[in-house]
Design a protein around this motif. Structure first.
Motif, PDB file in Angstrom:
ATOM      1  N   GLU A  23       5.161  14.276  -8.720  1.00  0.00           N
ATOM      2  CA  GLU A  23       6.170  14.413  -7.667  1.00  0.00           C
ATOM      3  C   GLU A  23       7.284  13.383  -7.879  1.00  0.00           C
ATOM      4  O   GLU A  23       7.029  12.238  -8.249  1.00  0.00           O
ATOM      5  CB  GLU A  23       5.512  14.195  -6.300  1.00  0.00           C
ATOM      6  N   THR A  24       8.529  13.799  -7.685  1.00  0.00           N
ATOM      7  CA  THR A  24       9.662  12.863  -7.717  1.00  0.00           C
ATOM      8  C   THR A  24       9.857  12.294  -6.318  1.00  0.00           C
ATOM      9  O   THR A  24      10.003  13.052  -5.352  1.00  0.00           O
ATOM     10  CB  THR A  24      10.950  13.559  -8.182  1.00  0.00           C
ATOM     11  N   VAL A  25       9.823  10.981  -6.192  1.00  0.00           N
ATOM     12  CA  VAL A  25       9.944  10.326  -4.888  1.00  0.00           C
ATOM     13  C   VAL A  25      11.298   9.617  -4.816  1.00  0.00           C
ATOM     14  O   VAL A  25      11.629   8.805  -5.687  1.00  0.00           O
ATOM     15  CB  VAL A  25       8.799   9.315  -4.666  1.00  0.00           C
ATOM     16  N   VAL A  26      12.069   9.942  -3.790  1.00  0.00           N
ATOM     17  CA  VAL A  26      13.382   9.339  -3.582  1.00  0.00           C
ATOM     18  C   VAL A  26      13.357   8.532  -2.285  1.00  0.00           C
ATOM     19  O   VAL A  26      12.968   9.053  -1.230  1.00  0.00           O
ATOM     20  CB  VAL A  26      14.484  10.419  -3.511  1.00  0.00           C
ATOM     21  N   VAL A  27      13.742   7.276  -2.370  1.00  0.00           N
ATOM     22  CA  VAL A  27      13.850   6.417  -1.187  1.00  0.00           C
ATOM     23  C   VAL A  27      15.343   6.266  -0.880  1.00  0.00           C
ATOM     24  O   VAL A  27      16.095   5.714  -1.687  1.00  0.00           O
ATOM     25  CB  VAL A  27      13.207   5.037  -1.436  1.00  0.00           C
ATOM     26  N   ARG A  50       0.822  -1.203   0.000  1.00  0.00           N
ATOM     27  CA  ARG A  50       0.000   0.000   0.000  1.00  0.00           C
ATOM     28  C   ARG A  50       0.862   1.262   0.000  1.00  0.00           C
ATOM     29  O   ARG A  50       0.600   2.198  -0.777  1.00  0.00           O
ATOM     30  CB  ARG A  50      -0.914  -0.002   1.227  1.00  0.00           C
ATOM     31  N   ARG A  51       1.909   1.279   0.841  1.00  0.00           N
ATOM     32  CA  ARG A  51       2.769   2.468   0.905  1.00  0.00           C
ATOM     33  C   ARG A  51       3.492   2.701  -0.424  1.00  0.00           C
ATOM     34  O   ARG A  51       3.529   3.827  -0.938  1.00  0.00           O
ATOM     35  CB  ARG A  51       3.808   2.304   2.028  1.00  0.00           C
ATOM     36  N   VAL A  52       4.047   1.626  -1.005  1.00  0.00           N
ATOM     37  CA  VAL A  52       4.774   1.768  -2.267  1.00  0.00           C
ATOM     38  C   VAL A  52       3.831   2.220  -3.383  1.00  0.00           C
ATOM     39  O   VAL A  52       4.162   3.091  -4.195  1.00  0.00           O
ATOM     40  CB  VAL A  52       5.463   0.441  -2.638  1.00  0.00           C
ATOM     41  N   THR A  53       2.628   1.646  -3.422  1.00  0.00           N
ATOM     42  CA  THR A  53       1.657   2.025  -4.451  1.00  0.00           C
ATOM     43  C   THR A  53       1.281   3.500  -4.323  1.00  0.00           C
ATOM     44  O   THR A  53       1.178   4.223  -5.320  1.00  0.00           O
ATOM     45  CB  THR A  53       0.404   1.146  -4.345  1.00  0.00           C
ATOM     46  N   GLU A  54       1.088   3.971  -3.093  1.00  0.00           N
ATOM     47  CA  GLU A  54       0.742   5.382  -2.886  1.00  0.00           C
ATOM     48  C   GLU A  54       1.902   6.285  -3.317  1.00  0.00           C
ATOM     49  O   GLU A  54       1.684   7.361  -3.904  1.00  0.00           O
ATOM     50  CB  GLU A  54       0.392   5.619  -1.415  1.00  0.00           C
ATOM     51  N   ASP A  55       3.143   5.853  -3.026  1.00  0.00           N
ATOM     52  CA  ASP A  55       4.301   6.642  -3.463  1.00  0.00           C
ATOM     53  C   ASP A  55       4.335   6.761  -4.982  1.00  0.00           C
ATOM     54  O   ASP A  55       4.583   7.843  -5.535  1.00  0.00           O
ATOM     55  CB  ASP A  55       5.606   5.991  -2.979  1.00  0.00           C
ATOM     56  N   LEU A  56       4.063   5.656  -5.682  1.00  0.00           N
ATOM     57  CA  LEU A  56       4.114   5.668  -7.141  1.00  0.00           C
ATOM     58  C   LEU A  56       2.965   6.488  -7.738  1.00  0.00           C
ATOM     59  O   LEU A  56       3.114   7.104  -8.793  1.00  0.00           O
ATOM     60  CB  LEU A  56       4.093   4.242  -7.681  1.00  0.00           C
ATOM     61  N   LYS A  57       1.823   6.508  -7.074  1.00  0.00           N
ATOM     62  CA  LYS A  57       0.723   7.356  -7.529  1.00  0.00           C
ATOM     63  C   LYS A  57       1.093   8.831  -7.373  1.00  0.00           C
ATOM     64  O   LYS A  57       0.705   9.669  -8.195  1.00  0.00           O
ATOM     65  CB  LYS A  57      -0.558   7.034  -6.755  1.00  0.00           C
ATOM     66  N   ARG A  58       1.852   9.150  -6.322  1.00  0.00           N
ATOM     67  CA  ARG A  58       2.338  10.528  -6.160  1.00  0.00           C
ATOM     68  C   ARG A  58       3.276  10.900  -7.309  1.00  0.00           C
ATOM     69  O   ARG A  58       3.281  12.031  -7.780  1.00  0.00           O
ATOM     70  CB  ARG A  58       3.064  10.684  -4.822  1.00  0.00           C
ATOM     71  N   VAL A  59       4.066   9.922  -7.734  1.00  0.00           N
ATOM     72  CA  VAL A  59       4.967  10.165  -8.869  1.00  0.00           C
ATOM     73  C   VAL A  59       4.162  10.457 -10.130  1.00  0.00           C
ATOM     74  O   VAL A  59       4.456  11.401 -10.877  1.00  0.00           O
ATOM     75  CB  VAL A  59       5.909   8.948  -9.088  1.00  0.00           C
ATOM     76  N   LEU A  60       3.116   9.674 -10.388  1.00  0.00           N
ATOM     77  CA  LEU A  60       2.281   9.908 -11.569  1.00  0.00           C
ATOM     78  C   LEU A  60       1.575  11.258 -11.502  1.00  0.00           C
ATOM     79  O   LEU A  60       1.217  11.834 -12.526  1.00  0.00           O
ATOM     80  CB  LEU A  60       1.247   8.791 -11.715  1.00  0.00           C
TER      81      LEU A  60
END
Length: 879
Positions: A354-358, A341-351
């Protein structure tokens, strides 16, 4: 012969339809009422005209303009199409024969004309009669002419090619041409139908078709022409996709012959030169695929549904699988349920943009830790088409960080047992670095320096500071002693040594030092500050026995007796190696640390062995490098040096650096103290290199790699001072990229950065004098400081820069030249007139804005005199 945008007819269209017939068209052809219009074909990369498409126009004296959609079908139906074609070709080639340049003329041929066996001769004879070079004519064929298995069509097309006439396939995508036919016919150009170009901004399907056609044509060796280009956004998309030629109202409407001739006198025109086929999407695909597979970092691409579209080997290895097992599957298939769920939400933010850096991702089933960068990928219209994922293995970095923490911990405990604290100062003697001190929790240099001062005995601080400041002017190696408080609150005697570090001119620019313990017995009585000062003055020439006797004279007898009893323990447990030789040079005493320092010659370094024999063994076994001169003389010279206090540094073959310091007792015994300075020397070298890097970074612009504003300010001040004192000229060039904001607006900020970097690197490669400076002054401005350059030299150099930047041919659609150019202002001053940098900068700045006001892409100069008013900066607002 159709047009790409129908002209509006005068009068009633129904009336035209009723009155336009076979007779009227024949009469129009006889009276030259049908005439050629010329629409520019433009090189998409530099904006130059490379040719014209010839379009048929009919202006009737009574009915006005009659559209091609009206009379071309009529001509085909009534058998007049051949006559019409010959008339238009004859007029077009006759007019163009006298025009300057080597442009192409593209002429449409109706599909039905290919059934005429005399077509080739008609067109050949018509062109020859005008004198226009037949090699500069190109026939445009619509897909309707490519009738399946029609040998006559095939033969006619091959004959055109053999005659030297170029061939273009017109309106591709709207007819019935198969890929087999496209490959079989010898086409030079492929024209994308305007219906796809006009809708590509808002229709993703049209964009995909345009992209595919460009890739297809270029992969087959054809130039690709985009018809119907009407907006700058369409042109930008086409350039990015690598399209070769553009045609449409953005580049020019169809014109009469006289207007076209005038256009050629003011617009740049040149032959079309196809770029390397590396620009082809087909070639780029395979090049990127090779890079993708061989990249040392993990790369993958996700579609908008978060499915893996492409995965390279490195990325799959990070997850403990193979690329073929990932492609087509969702990211959820490789993530535990509790993380999905967390990873999917991060990727939706990217779409969402937003650029997401882990910072540190540890995949289940994989090995190591990774820095993961997730970025949205957009098409040319800005619509998201997926996510680019980059994964960088940071496992080694983590291991290094752990090792560094452990190393610091080891260093702290080593300092606790036997301190060796590295320090450094600037040329004025101010401490600017302190290595790890007793308090291992202190990470910053400022905290460590404060801790060091705090641990020094209060009575010793003023004495040590006084000695240090008094010693600095001598430039000689420094040594002093003081008391230092340890973690157990005990006070111990420390010796601090420092040596100057000089630049190539021999000037002292830094001091490097090390603090080492010299008395290790905890609880030993410590003398007062006056005693410490005396100890500092006489330590270098005293033996341990002499030190012991001097301490006896200043302490109560009970304390002295205690020291007599503990001295052997102190020698055995101190950090440094101790060796005592009698006055004849025979070894009489060693402590364990001495033996440990010399593993290669440990068996030789025993009491009773002569000093010269130890030196010989050290050379023979490769422990110490042999001297450059005579070995015998060198050994005896080293031994002779022991007769008076001194020091020697030994660089061993295994990389260690050992310092020997000795003194002579009253009875003639030689006491030598051996200290391992390897860590201190390594730290010194590291500090020196770090300082060099910091100095370079502090003076370098991060984007362009040129000197930055700070370096410019320092250089211009010194250059002005030198010019004033030597009465020599000095020139300053202020360079500004023309129309840079429109460039950013057209190509984006990344494109703007790339443009600046290209220009900066190009200018840096020019033949610039050794003592000159090229710096980024700010924004898109670059400054060049030219010492000893008068106005003439400065102007010549500026014109060279101006022309060479123009020659880079960086495309700039919003520029009047079609390429990126620069404007340059040259400020020059001589002698006392150069004394004030601000006046020279203002002079160059004024000249720069005069160059921009004059139309850009040029150079202006301005000389500073002792009374000249160089003007104000208000001109900036006017230009």
């Amino acid at each position: 012969m159709a047009n790409h945008r129908e002209p509006e007819a005068n009068g009633n269209k129904n009336l035209q339809a009723n009155l336009v017939d076979h007779a009227r068209l024949r009469e129009a052809l006889k009276n030259n009422e049908v005439w050629p219009a010329f629409q520019p074909l433009v090189d998409m990369h530099n904006g130059a005209i490379v040719g014209f498409e010839v379009l048929a126009r009919w202006t009737d004296p009574e009915l006005g303009i009659i559209g091609p959609n009206e009379f071309i079908p009529l001509a085909e139906a009534t058998g007049l199409i051949g006559l019409l074609t010959r008339e238009v070709i004859s007029q077009a080639c006759s007019a163009a024969e006298s025009w300057p340049g080597v442009f192409m003329l593209s002429i449409n041929i109706s599909p039905i004309q290919f059934r005429d066996p005399g077509l080739l001769e008609d067109i050949r004879d018509t062109i020859h009669s005008t004198g226009f070079p037949i090699s500069r004519v190109q026939i445009e064929i619509t897909e309707g002419a490519l009738l399946e298995d029609d040998e006559m069509v095939r033969a006619t097309i091959q004959s055109f090619k053999a005659l030297g006439i170029g061939l273009a396939l017109d309106d591709f995508g709207t007819g019935f041409a198969s890929l087999t036919q496209l490959h079989a016919f010898p086409f030079d150009k492929l024209k994308i139908d305007m219906s796809f170009v006009r809708t590509m901004e808002g229709d993703s399907c049209s964009r995909k078709i345009v992209t595919s056609v460009i890739g297809l044509g270029q992969s087959l060796g054809m130039a690709v022409v985009a018809e119907g280009v009407e907006t700058e956004q369409q042109a930008t998309m086409l350039r990015r996709l690598g399209c070769d030629v553009g045609q449409g109202w953005l580049f020019g409407k169809p014109l009469k012959a006289a207007d076209t001739q005038r256009l050629l006198s003011v617009r740049e025109h040149r032959p079309l030169v196809l770029r390397s086929r590396n620009t082809s999407p087909f070639q780029r695909l395979h090049q990127l695929d090779a890079l993708y597979k061989a990249a040392p970092i993990g790369l993958c691409f996700l579609d908008n549904d978060l499915n893996h579209v492409s995965v390279n080997n490195r990325f799959a290895e990070m997850l403990g699988t193979a690329p073929c097992d990932m492609i087509g599957r969702s990211v959820r298939d490789f993530i535990p349920d509790n993380e999905a769920r967390r990873v999917t939400e991060d990727l939706k933010r990217v779409l969402a943009g937003e650029t997401v850096v882990v910072e540190e991702y540890q995949p289940v089933g994989g090995k190591g830790a990774f820095l993961v960068i997730n970025q949205r990928v957009d098409d040319d219209a800005g619509d998201p088409i997926g996510i680019s994922v980059t994964a960088i293995d940071v496992s080694e970095r983590r291991s290094i960080e752990v090792a560094l923490r452990e190393s610091e911990d080891h260093a702290r405990w080593s300092i606790e047992l036997s301190p060796n604290i590295v320090w450094s100062t600037d040329a004025e003697g101010t401490v600017n670095y302190m290595g790890p001190t007793l308090d291992g929790t202190l990470k910053g240099t400022a905290e460590r320096i404060a801790d060091w001062y705090d641990r020094m005995h209060p009575d010793d601080r003023p004495r040590v500071r006084k000695q240090w400041l008094a010693w600095l002017p001598s430039g000689e190696p420094f040594e002093t002693t003081f008391r230092m408080r340890f973690q157990d609150s005990s006070w111990r005697w420390m010796i601090s040594r420092a040596k100057p570090h000089r630049n190539p001119q021999g000037e002292i620019i830094k001091w490097y030092g090390v603090i080492t313990e010299i008395i290790t017995g905890k609880g030993d009585p410590i003398g007062d500050g006056e005693h410490g000062e005396e100890h500092s003055r006489h330590r270098a020439g005293s033996s341990y026995k002499g030190e012991e006797e001097r301490l006896d004279a200043t302490r109560p007898r009970a304390a002295a007796d205690t020291e007599h009893q503990t001295l052997p323990d102190a020698l055995a447990n101190m950090a440094d190696g101790i060796a005592i030789f009698d006055k004849s040079g025979y070894l009489s005493f060693i402590n364990p640390q001495y033996s440990q320092l010399f593993p290669a010659t440990r068996d030789v370094r025993k009491p009773g062995v002569h000093f010269l024999d130890i030196l010989q063994a050290s050379i023979d076994r490769g422990e110490e490098p042999p001297p450059t001169g005579d070995l015998h003389d060198w050994k005896h010279q080293v031994f002779a040096n022991l007769q008076k206090p001194g020091a020697r540094t030994m660089a061993f073959a295994d990389g260690r650096v050992i310092e020997a310091r000795w003194g002579v007792s009253k009875r003639g015994s030689i006491i030598v103290n051996y200290s391992d300075l390897t860590t201190a020397k390594q730290t010194e070298r590291l500090l020196t290199e770090l300082n060099r890097k910091l100095e370079r970074l502090a003076a370098t612009d991060g984007l362009t790699g040129l000197a930055n504003r700070r370096a410019f300010d320092e250089t211009i001040r010194k250059a002005c001072s030198d010019a004033a004192s030597s009465n020599s000229p000095l020139s300053l060039l202020m360079i500004d990229v023309d129309s840079f904001k429109p460039y950013n607006d057209t190509y984006g900020h990344q494109g703007g950065d790339d443009c600046l970097k290209t220009i900066a690197s190009h200018i840096a490669l020019l033949t610039v004098p050794e003592d000159a400076l090229v710096a980024r002054y700010g924004g898109e401005e670059i400054a060049i400081v030219l010492p000893r350059a008068n106005r003439h030299i400065g102007s010549m150099f500026a014109n060279s820069v101006c022309s060479s930047v123009r020659a880079l041919s960086i495309p700039h659609a919003a520029s009047r030249t079609g390429v990126v150019t620069v404007s340059i202002g040259v400020g020059t001053a001589t002698g006392s007139a150069a004394e004030d940098p601000a006046r020279l900068i203002a002079a160059a700045d004024k000249a720069l804005y005069e160059a921009k006001a004059a139309g850009r892409d040029g150079v202006r100069t301005n000389v500073v005199t002792s009374v000249e008013d160089v003007g104000s900066f208000d001109q900036r607002a006017k230009i």
